[in-house]
Scaffold this motif. Structure first.
Motif, mmCIF file in Angstrom:
data_model
loop_
_atom_site.group_PDB
_atom_site.id
_atom_site.type_symbol
_atom_site.label_atom_id
_atom_site.label_comp_id
_atom_site.label_asym_id
_atom_site.label_seq_id
_atom_site.Cartn_x
_atom_site.Cartn_y
_atom_site.Cartn_z
ATOM 1 N N THR A 81 3.733 1.919 1.032
ATOM 2 C CA THR A 81 3.665 2.596 2.325
ATOM 3 C C THR A 81 2.861 3.881 2.202
ATOM 4 N N TRP A 82 2.898 4.493 1.038
ATOM 5 C CA TRP A 82 2.218 5.774 0.814
ATOM 6 C C TRP A 82 0.772 5.609 0.370
ATOM 7 N N ARG A 83 0.414 4.462 -0.146
ATOM 8 C CA ARG A 83 -0.869 4.257 -0.801
ATOM 9 C C ARG A 83 -2.042 4.678 0.093
ATOM 10 N N GLY A 84 -2.855 5.607 -0.415
ATOM 11 C CA GLY A 84 -4.055 6.021 0.278
ATOM 12 C C GLY A 84 -3.818 6.944 1.461
ATOM 13 N N ARG A 85 -2.643 7.519 1.573
ATOM 14 C CA ARG A 85 -2.341 8.403 2.696
ATOM 15 C C ARG A 85 -1.893 9.762 2.191
ATOM 16 N N SER A 86 -2.138 10.769 3.020
ATOM 17 C CA SER A 86 -1.692 12.114 2.664
ATOM 18 C C SER A 86 -0.198 12.246 2.943
ATOM 19 N N GLY A 87 0.395 13.288 2.436
ATOM 20 C CA GLY A 87 1.825 13.511 2.629
ATOM 21 C C GLY A 87 2.210 13.677 4.089
ATOM 22 N N TRP A 88 1.363 14.385 4.837
ATOM 23 C CA TRP A 88 1.660 14.581 6.254
ATOM 24 C C TRP A 88 1.588 13.272 7.031
ATOM 25 N N GLU A 89 0.622 12.437 6.679
ATOM 26 C CA GLU A 89 0.475 11.162 7.374
ATOM 27 C C GLU A 89 1.655 10.240 7.074
ATOM 28 N N VAL A 90 2.092 10.210 5.828
ATOM 29 C CA VAL A 90 3.255 9.400 5.455
ATOM 30 C C VAL A 90 4.490 9.893 6.194
ATOM 31 N N THR A 91 4.664 11.208 6.245
ATOM 32 C CA THR A 91 5.828 11.788 6.927
ATOM 33 C C THR A 91 5.795 11.488 8.417
ATOM 34 N N ALA A 92 4.650 11.646 9.042
ATOM 35 C CA ALA A 92 4.540 11.401 10.482
ATOM 36 C C ALA A 92 4.763 9.932 10.817
ATOM 37 N N ARG A 93 4.186 9.044 10.018
ATOM 38 C CA ARG A 93 4.365 7.609 10.272
ATOM 39 C C ARG A 93 5.820 7.198 10.045
ATOM 40 N N GLY A 94 6.436 7.711 9.001
ATOM 41 C CA GLY A 94 7.839 7.383 8.736
ATOM 42 C C GLY A 94 8.760 7.913 9.814
ATOM 43 N N PHE A 95 8.546 9.161 10.201
ATOM 44 C CA PHE A 95 9.368 9.751 11.257
ATOM 45 C C PHE A 95 9.170 8.995 12.568
ATOM 46 N N GLY A 96 7.938 8.621 12.865
ATOM 47 C CA GLY A 96 7.658 7.873 14.090
ATOM 48 C C GLY A 96 8.326 6.511 14.104
ATOM 49 N N ALA A 97 8.296 5.810 12.975
ATOM 50 C CA ALA A 97 8.920 4.489 12.902
ATOM 51 C C ALA A 97 10.432 4.587 13.088
#
Length: 117
Positions: A81-97
């Motif tokens: 899920t994290w591969r190739g993404r920044s920390g903020w993008e991972v956090t935003a996508r996870g929080f959104g889901a």
């Protein structure tokens, strides 16, 4: 040998969310519950009815979405899920889901469960 870095899948982190929504929609289409108080099993009674033919589905729709949200949270912690993404993008996508799943749970499933009670 040169290794190309692959772009991350746009669905990574959302597979459990999309699969769960599709599964619950199919299940609701199969069960065909009522969507009005007049559809309750004891309309005009004491308020302890159910929208489903079998009242055990009330418990399922109380517990299964909570388990689904837990699986979404676990999916957000997986490495792909994290591969190739920044920390903020991972956090935003996870929080959104997780937020979307909780909103669906509160607006759809809880509405169905409290309609006849």
């Amino acid at each position: 040998m040169i290794m190309e870095e692959r772009k991350p899948s746009p669905l990574s982190g959302f597979r459990m969310l999309i699969g769960g929504v599709a599964g619950f929609i199919v299940l609701l289409l199969i069960l065909n519950p009522g969507y009005r108080q007049e559809d309750c099993s004891n309309y005009g009674g004491n308020g302890n009815g159910t929208l489903f033919d079998d009242e055990r589905w009330d418990l399922f729709f109380l517990v299964a979405p909570l388990f689904w949200i837990l699986l979404i949270i676990v999916e957000q912690a997986l490495p792909w899920t994290w591969r190739g993404r920044s920390g903020w993008e991972v956090t935003a996508r996870g929080f959104g889901a997780v937020l979307l799943a909780v909103l669906l749970y509160c607006t759809l499933f809880m509405r169905l469960l409290v309609l006849c009670h």
